[in-house]
Design a protein around this motif. Structure first.
Motif, PDB file in Angstrom:
ATOM      1  N   PRO A   1       0.842  -1.197   0.000  1.00  0.00           N
ATOM      2  CA  PRO A   1       0.000   0.000   0.000  1.00  0.00           C
ATOM      3  C   PRO A   1       0.883   1.255   0.000  1.00  0.00           C
ATOM      4  O   PRO A   1       1.928   1.278   0.660  1.00  0.00           O
ATOM      5  CB  PRO A   1      -0.770  -0.092   1.319  1.00  0.00           C
ATOM      6  CG  PRO A   1      -0.606  -1.470   1.816  1.00  0.00           C
ATOM      7  CD  PRO A   1       0.633  -2.021   1.197  1.00  0.00           C
ATOM      8  N   HIS A   2       0.447   2.251  -0.742  1.00  0.00           N
ATOM      9  CA  HIS A   2       1.190   3.513  -0.785  1.00  0.00           C
ATOM     10  C   HIS A   2       0.274   4.677  -0.420  1.00  0.00           C
ATOM     11  O   HIS A   2       0.550   5.406   0.512  1.00  0.00           O
ATOM     12  CB  HIS A   2       1.813   3.715  -2.162  1.00  0.00           C
ATOM     13  CG  HIS A   2       2.595   4.972  -2.286  1.00  0.00           C
ATOM     14  ND1 HIS A   2       3.794   5.159  -1.623  1.00  0.00           N
ATOM     15  CD2 HIS A   2       2.341   6.128  -2.951  1.00  0.00           C
ATOM     16  CE1 HIS A   2       4.242   6.378  -1.893  1.00  0.00           C
ATOM     17  NE2 HIS A   2       3.380   6.973  -2.693  1.00  0.00           N
ATOM     18  N   GLU A   3      -0.789   4.849  -1.165  1.00  0.00           N
ATOM     19  CA  GLU A   3      -1.802   5.871  -0.885  1.00  0.00           C
ATOM     20  C   GLU A   3      -3.154   5.180  -0.844  1.00  0.00           C
ATOM     21  O   GLU A   3      -3.337   4.129  -1.449  1.00  0.00           O
ATOM     22  CB  GLU A   3      -1.821   6.946  -1.976  1.00  0.00           C
ATOM     23  CG  GLU A   3      -0.603   7.838  -2.004  1.00  0.00           C
ATOM     24  CD  GLU A   3      -0.525   8.789  -0.827  1.00  0.00           C
ATOM     25  OE1 GLU A   3      -1.590   9.187  -0.292  1.00  0.00           O
ATOM     26  OE2 GLU A   3       0.598   9.121  -0.414  1.00  0.00           O
ATOM     27  N   GLY A   4      -4.089   5.757  -0.151  1.00  0.00           N
ATOM     28  CA  GLY A   4      -5.433   5.166  -0.092  1.00  0.00           C
ATOM     29  C   GLY A   4      -5.498   4.029   0.913  1.00  0.00           C
ATOM     30  O   GLY A   4      -5.015   4.152   2.031  1.00  0.00           O
ATOM     31  N   THR A   5      -6.051   2.917   0.495  1.00  0.00           N
ATOM     32  CA  THR A   5      -6.205   1.759   1.380  1.00  0.00           C
ATOM     33  C   THR A   5      -4.850   1.363   1.957  1.00  0.00           C
ATOM     34  O   THR A   5      -3.876   1.203   1.232  1.00  0.00           O
ATOM     35  CB  THR A   5      -6.808   0.579   0.588  1.00  0.00           C
ATOM     36  OG1 THR A   5      -8.047   1.006   0.022  1.00  0.00           O
ATOM     37  CG2 THR A   5      -7.038  -0.621   1.479  1.00  0.00           C
ATOM     38  N   ASP A   6      -4.800   1.196   3.284  1.00  0.00           N
ATOM     39  CA  ASP A   6      -3.515   0.956   3.941  1.00  0.00           C
ATOM     40  C   ASP A   6      -3.308  -0.484   4.400  1.00  0.00           C
ATOM     41  O   ASP A   6      -2.325  -0.782   5.071  1.00  0.00           O
ATOM     42  CB  ASP A   6      -3.342   1.897   5.134  1.00  0.00           C
ATOM     43  CG  ASP A   6      -4.322   1.619   6.258  1.00  0.00           C
ATOM     44  OD1 ASP A   6      -5.249   0.803   6.087  1.00  0.00           O
ATOM     45  OD2 ASP A   6      -4.159   2.234   7.334  1.00  0.00           O
TER      46      ASP A   6
END
Length: 102
Positions: A43-48
């Motif tokens: 995960p990078h951005e958004g859903t973690d």
């Protein structure tokens, strides 16, 4: 026909760093055991809490042979044990895909 195993992981978002260490170890173990590793994605951005891994094989029987080698490999066993001990993977789903041919 090449098959790609698409693995979807649900992670403990507070233990993503442990999953990343786990995935990094697979980068050498999987090819050694016969899988064509396309990679792992964090995960990078958004859903973690969702990560992915993709591994290709020439056939389902090649996948089954790979799984047997993986379960007998000392580094593979140690990595599976690491995941069990630290419980950073909450669930894991495998989907077998084939590429659409034109």
């Amino acid at each position: 026909m090449t098959l790609t195993v698409f693995i979807r992981y649900q992670l403990d978002p507070f233990r993503r760093h442990l999953f990343e260490a786990y995935a990094q170890r697979w980068l050498t173990i999987i090819p050694k055991c016969g899988g064509d590793l396309l990679g792992y994605w964090m995960p990078h951005e958004g859903t973690d809490n969702i990560a992915f891994g993709l591994i290709s094989f020439q056939s389902l029987s090649d996948y089954e042979s790979y799984r047997a080698r993986l379960k007998a490999d000392s580094e593979g066993v140690a990595n599976f044990d690491f995941a069990q001990e630290h419980k950073f993977i909450l669930s894991e789903e495998r989907t077998f895909l084939r590429q659409v041919q034109g």
